[in-house]
Design an enzyme around this catalytic site. Sequence first.
Site, short mmCIF file in Angstrom:
data_model
loop_
_atom_site.label_atom_id
_atom_site.label_comp_id
_atom_site.label_asym_id
_atom_site.label_seq_id
_atom_site.Cartn_x
_atom_site.Cartn_y
_atom_site.Cartn_z
N ASP A 153 15.20 -21.16 -61.46
CA ASP A 153 16.08 -21.47 -60.33
C ASP A 153 17.50 -21.67 -60.83
O ASP A 153 17.88 -22.78 -61.18
CB ASP A 153 15.59 -22.74 -59.62
CG ASP A 153 16.39 -23.06 -58.37
OD1 ASP A 153 17.03 -22.15 -57.84
OD2 ASP A 153 16.36 -24.22 -57.93
N HIS A 207 13.60 -27.76 -59.77
CA HIS A 207 14.59 -28.85 -59.85
C HIS A 207 14.18 -29.95 -60.83
O HIS A 207 14.56 -31.11 -60.65
CB HIS A 207 14.82 -29.47 -58.47
CG HIS A 207 15.52 -28.56 -57.51
ND1 HIS A 207 15.87 -28.96 -56.23
CD2 HIS A 207 15.94 -27.28 -57.62
CE1 HIS A 207 16.48 -27.97 -55.60
NE2 HIS A 207 16.53 -26.94 -56.43
N HIS A 265 21.86 -16.97 -57.42
CA HIS A 265 22.91 -17.96 -57.69
C HIS A 265 22.96 -18.32 -59.17
O HIS A 265 21.95 -18.59 -59.80
CB HIS A 265 22.80 -19.19 -56.79
CG HIS A 265 21.60 -20.06 -56.97
ND1 HIS A 265 21.55 -21.07 -57.89
CD2 HIS A 265 20.41 -20.10 -56.32
CE1 HIS A 265 20.38 -21.71 -57.80
NE2 HIS A 265 19.67 -21.13 -56.86
N GLU A 321 25.27 -22.66 -55.13
CA GLU A 321 24.22 -22.71 -54.11
C GLU A 321 23.59 -24.08 -54.01
O GLU A 321 23.29 -24.56 -52.91
CB GLU A 321 23.16 -21.65 -54.40
CG GLU A 321 22.09 -21.51 -53.34
CD GLU A 321 20.88 -22.42 -53.54
OE1 GLU A 321 20.05 -22.51 -52.62
OE2 GLU A 321 20.77 -23.04 -54.63
N GLU A 322 23.34 -24.72 -55.15
CA GLU A 322 22.60 -25.98 -55.13
C GLU A 322 23.32 -27.07 -54.34
O GLU A 322 22.69 -27.95 -53.77
CB GLU A 322 22.32 -26.46 -56.56
CG GLU A 322 21.44 -25.53 -57.39
CD GLU A 322 20.01 -25.40 -56.86
OE1 GLU A 322 19.71 -25.95 -55.78
OE2 GLU A 322 19.20 -24.74 -57.52
#
Length: 471
Positions: free
Chosen positions: A295, A428, A283, A329-330
């Site tokens: 991420d 995150h 993503h 995506e998140e």
Amino acid sequence: MVKLLRLFAVAAALAASAAATMATADGPPPEALAAAASGLGQKALNDPAAFDFVASLTTEIGQRLAGTDAHRRAVTWAEARLKAAGFDNVHSEPFTLRAWIRGTESADIVAPVPQHLAITTLGGSVATDAEGIEAEIALFHSYDELLAAAPGSLTGKIAVVTQRMVRAQDGSGYGAANAIRRAGPSEAAKRGAVAYLLRSLGTDSHRLPHTGALNYMDNAPRIPAAALAIPDAEQLERLAALGPVRIKLVLTPTVADNAPSWNVVGEVRGSERPDEIVLIGGHLDSWDLGTGATDDGAGVAIAFGAARLIAALPQRPRRTIRLVLFGAEEMDFSGAAYAGAHQAETAGIVVAGEADFGARNVYAIQLPPGAAPSDFGQLLQRAIAPLGAILDRRAALGGGDDIRDLQKAGVPAISLRQDGMDYFDIHHTADDTLDKIDPRQLNQAVAVWSVFTYLAAASDVDFRSLATPAK
């Protein structure tokens, strides 16, 4: 001599039988597939393309929260990178989402002693009013304790859950704790809470809170919600043991409905069966605290690096390899958008997988049900062993959030298990930056993805037919 000839005949028959499941009569034999896959894997170990990709993305674009101008720039950047790398059919596919923008965030203990708390708003949270919320906390050491609280017992209070997340190589500690963040705000609201705080879902000891999305329930009020840095959650535990604690919380996120986003697509078109698709990706979006290096800059770089190496081969594989860089995506939007737009070709997607677990090495591959003991599984196992990975005999349960809707539509999924022992130290957080990536481990992940992707695209393996019928 006759016995020897019979042995040769039996061996030849067994080899022919095995080859039949891997390729048709005019397709490449397993030995050729294995040699080509092994060569790709070894080449990937010294290929700088994946690290260059994530370095450029995190440096030239930075954070890429879906619905922001930064994400729009990332889409333009990604299209240019895929075209420059020689991918076919490069394009972006638009969809809309409810874009959430963080705003300001603060939390302070006002009694018994004034102290500042390190927090970050959960994605999708509603705002407090301009003056914020000041209230006494109700602290729960576990999520089960919160669920056991009676309706109305938290009226007027800020619920705080300080349950610790378990560190695990495969990330299973995160899955076990995920409901604390996803469902916790609504569960607290059902019991009367006016706001919700949780100990960050992380395994570090840094004073950096971990964000992430929540999911409000339709049968509960929507209350503001945020994550505490782990040391701050522990500080609240100590203070609450001494007596009542009051907190003032100010969160000012905003929401834009029907904001634009895009999934970016590039292909390595198949030489013989272009309508059969091996789909891989990651993503492109990220949270807004760091630069989204692990991420999921690493994930899109891994998938890009693998597909790029295969595209550069003198002969393309039989099937099409489709690289998808998912756009949101998140916030849980891009996977459904992609599956909805591609319903007509679902039956043609041979297998799908998403790289979304950092930049460490791949230690195992899980195949769709029934595939591990097949000839394909055995060939794959031999090809990845020199790279330090094994074939996990357990079937893949999921291949990534963005392909979940494809799985629901019947697409087989694979899971390449990366070493996630320290992944949730920075997940995150503002600490998710490029310096956390080891290029050697990133390249090993590219190598294993390259081997699997090539074998799936160059062979005739049918994962659907290998699946054991449900009892």
